[in-house]
Design an enzyme around this catalytic site. Structure first.
Site, PDB file in Angstrom:
ATOM      1  N   GLY A  36     -15.272  63.778  21.897  1.00  0.00           N
ATOM      2  CA  GLY A  36     -14.886  63.908  23.297  1.00  0.00           C
ATOM      3  C   GLY A  36     -16.115  63.691  24.158  1.00  0.00           C
ATOM      4  O   GLY A  36     -17.253  63.782  23.677  1.00  0.00           O
ATOM      5  N   GLY A  39     -19.630  67.400  27.843  1.00  0.00           N
ATOM      6  CA  GLY A  39     -19.173  68.456  28.748  1.00  0.00           C
ATOM      7  C   GLY A  39     -17.698  68.797  28.628  1.00  0.00           C
ATOM      8  O   GLY A  39     -17.196  69.663  29.342  1.00  0.00           O
ATOM      9  N   SER A  43     -18.718  71.934  21.944  1.00  0.00           N
ATOM     10  CA  SER A  43     -19.572  73.042  21.464  1.00  0.00           C
ATOM     11  C   SER A  43     -18.909  74.379  21.758  1.00  0.00           C
ATOM     12  O   SER A  43     -18.995  75.321  20.957  1.00  0.00           O
ATOM     13  CB  SER A  43     -20.946  72.994  22.136  1.00  0.00           C
ATOM     14  OG  SER A  43     -21.621  71.814  21.787  1.00  0.00           O
ATOM     15  N   GLU A 166     -23.238  68.255  16.258  1.00  0.00           N
ATOM     16  CA  GLU A 166     -24.173  67.114  16.336  1.00  0.00           C
ATOM     17  C   GLU A 166     -25.219  67.161  15.215  1.00  0.00           C
ATOM     18  O   GLU A 166     -26.421  67.072  15.467  1.00  0.00           O
ATOM     19  CB  GLU A 166     -24.891  67.100  17.705  1.00  0.00           C
ATOM     20  CG  GLU A 166     -23.993  67.371  18.890  1.00  0.00           C
ATOM     21  CD  GLU A 166     -23.471  66.114  19.566  1.00  0.00           C
ATOM     22  OE1 GLU A 166     -23.800  65.003  19.090  1.00  0.00           O
ATOM     23  OE2 GLU A 166     -22.721  66.245  20.549  1.00  0.00           O
TER      24      GLU A 166
HETATM   25  N1  LIG Z   1     -22.344  80.033  28.337  1.00  0.00           N
HETATM   26  C1  LIG Z   1     -21.824  79.237  29.289  1.00  0.00           C
HETATM   27  N2  LIG Z   1     -21.660  79.682  30.557  1.00  0.00           N
HETATM   28  C2  LIG Z   1     -21.117  78.902  31.527  1.00  0.00           C
HETATM   29  N3  LIG Z   1     -20.690  77.638  31.303  1.00  0.00           N
HETATM   30  C3  LIG Z   1     -20.836  77.135  30.060  1.00  0.00           C
HETATM   31  C4  LIG Z   1     -21.404  77.897  28.999  1.00  0.00           C
HETATM   32  N4  LIG Z   1     -21.405  77.141  27.876  1.00  0.00           N
HETATM   33  C5  LIG Z   1     -20.867  75.958  28.224  1.00  0.00           C
HETATM   34  N5  LIG Z   1     -20.503  75.954  29.540  1.00  0.00           N
HETATM   35  C6  LIG Z   1     -19.844  74.849  30.253  1.00  0.00           C
HETATM   36  O1  LIG Z   1     -18.669  74.475  29.550  1.00  0.00           O
HETATM   37  C7  LIG Z   1     -18.483  73.065  29.586  1.00  0.00           C
HETATM   38  C8  LIG Z   1     -18.341  72.537  28.166  1.00  0.00           C
HETATM   39  O2  LIG Z   1     -19.615  72.615  27.562  1.00  0.00           O
HETATM   40  P1  LIG Z   1     -19.848  72.211  26.037  1.00  0.00           P
HETATM   41  O3  LIG Z   1     -21.268  72.511  25.731  1.00  0.00           O
HETATM   42  O4  LIG Z   1     -18.806  72.864  25.199  1.00  0.00           O
HETATM   43  O5  LIG Z   1     -19.585  70.630  26.082  1.00  0.00           O
HETATM   44  P2  LIG Z   1     -19.728  69.552  24.916  1.00  0.00           P
HETATM   45  O6  LIG Z   1     -18.398  68.855  24.773  1.00  0.00           O
HETATM   46  O7  LIG Z   1     -20.268  70.180  23.694  1.00  0.00           O
HETATM   47  O8  LIG Z   1     -20.794  68.541  25.551  1.00  0.00           O
HETATM   48  P3  LIG Z   1     -21.971  67.645  24.833  1.00  0.00           P
HETATM   49  O9  LIG Z   1     -21.287  66.462  24.189  1.00  0.00           O
HETATM   50  O10 LIG Z   1     -22.820  67.238  25.988  1.00  0.00           O
HETATM   51  O11 LIG Z   1     -22.681  68.526  23.845  1.00  0.00           O
HETATM   52  C9  LIG Z   1     -19.671  72.491  30.347  1.00  0.00           C
HETATM   53  O12 LIG Z   1     -19.260  72.265  31.667  1.00  0.00           O
HETATM   54  C10 LIG Z   1     -20.708  73.594  30.275  1.00  0.00           C
HETATM   55  O13 LIG Z   1     -21.550  73.590  31.397  1.00  0.00           O
HETATM   56 MG   LIG Z   2     -22.027  70.026  22.685  1.00  0.00          MG
END
Ligand SMILES: Nc1ncnc2c1ncn2[C@@H]1O[C@H](COP(=O)(O)OP(=O)(O)OP(=O)(O)O)[C@@H](O)[C@H]1O
Ligand SMILES: [Mg+2]
Length: 185
Positions: A36, A39, A43, A166
């Protein structure tokens, strides 16, 4: 058989919904790739499935269950035998200052014998290709080296379900292929 399950799960941070209505079941011997855009919440979902919320800040609308028990309520050392997670950001992973101490620390929590701990550390370091880092201080390692240590640690835990965020981002092509085979096995 071990089963990790989310059922119509929403995940929020500070009242903002990040993921909505997620249902899935994960069992050993499955191989699941989560993709995906940046953001979108990959994760976040993995962290929830590893039972680390609300401790790490996320708010869940439902429990994630491990074998029909709420995973967040299972003691960390029991949970670690079933589900282990490699974090995208290695600084979230470590409790100790040196590579070997870190690996020993995480394996001691699994109540293994000293011989078993040593055996697992040797094979995890060699699988990831970082035997030379064994006695180094974590604070002086590069980002890529840190991520490899985190990967070795996750593999050494020997959990039934491993969640890798990752994992290949910083692993060179030669070790990448070896690791893919290792994970498949
Ligand atoms: N502890 C937290 N507090 C507030 N917002 C958070 C927290 N952790 C993640 N977010 C927000 O949740 C959303 C999803 O983040 P996440 O890290 O899960 O994305 P991702 O799909 O893993 O992205 P990437 O491919 O860049 O690693 C983002 O907008 C992030 O800023
Ligand atoms: Mg991530």
């Amino acid at each position: 058989m071990t089963e990790l399950k989310a059922n119509h799960l929403d995940i929020k941070f500070d009242d903002e919904i990040i993921l909505e209505d997620i249902s899935l079941e994960i069992r050993p011997e499955q191989f699941i790739l989560l993709v995906g855009s940046s953001g979108c919440g990959k994760s976040t979902l993995m962290t929830a499935l590893a039972g680390l919320y609300p401790k790490y800040g996320g708010e869940l609308s439902q429990e994630v269950s491990l074998n029909h028990q709420s995973i967040a309520q299972i003691k960390a050392n029991h949970r670690a035998k079933k589900v282990a997670m490699l974090f995208q950001h290695p600084d979230q992973q470590f409790a100790m200052d040196r590579v070997e101490d870190e690996l020993v620390f995480s394996l001691e929590n699994l109540s293994l014998t000293t011989e078993e701990i040593d055996k697992r550390i040797n094979s995890a370091l060699s699988e990831v290709g970082i035997e030379s880092l064994r006695h180094r201080e974590l604070s002086y390692l590069s980002g890529g080296e840190l991520q490899k240590v985190a990967l070795a640690e996750t593999l050494a835990m020997g959990a039934e379900i491993i969640s890798l965020d990752e994992p290949f981002a910083v692993v060179d092509p030669e070790h990448r292929q070896e690791l893919q085979i290792l994970l498949k096995n």
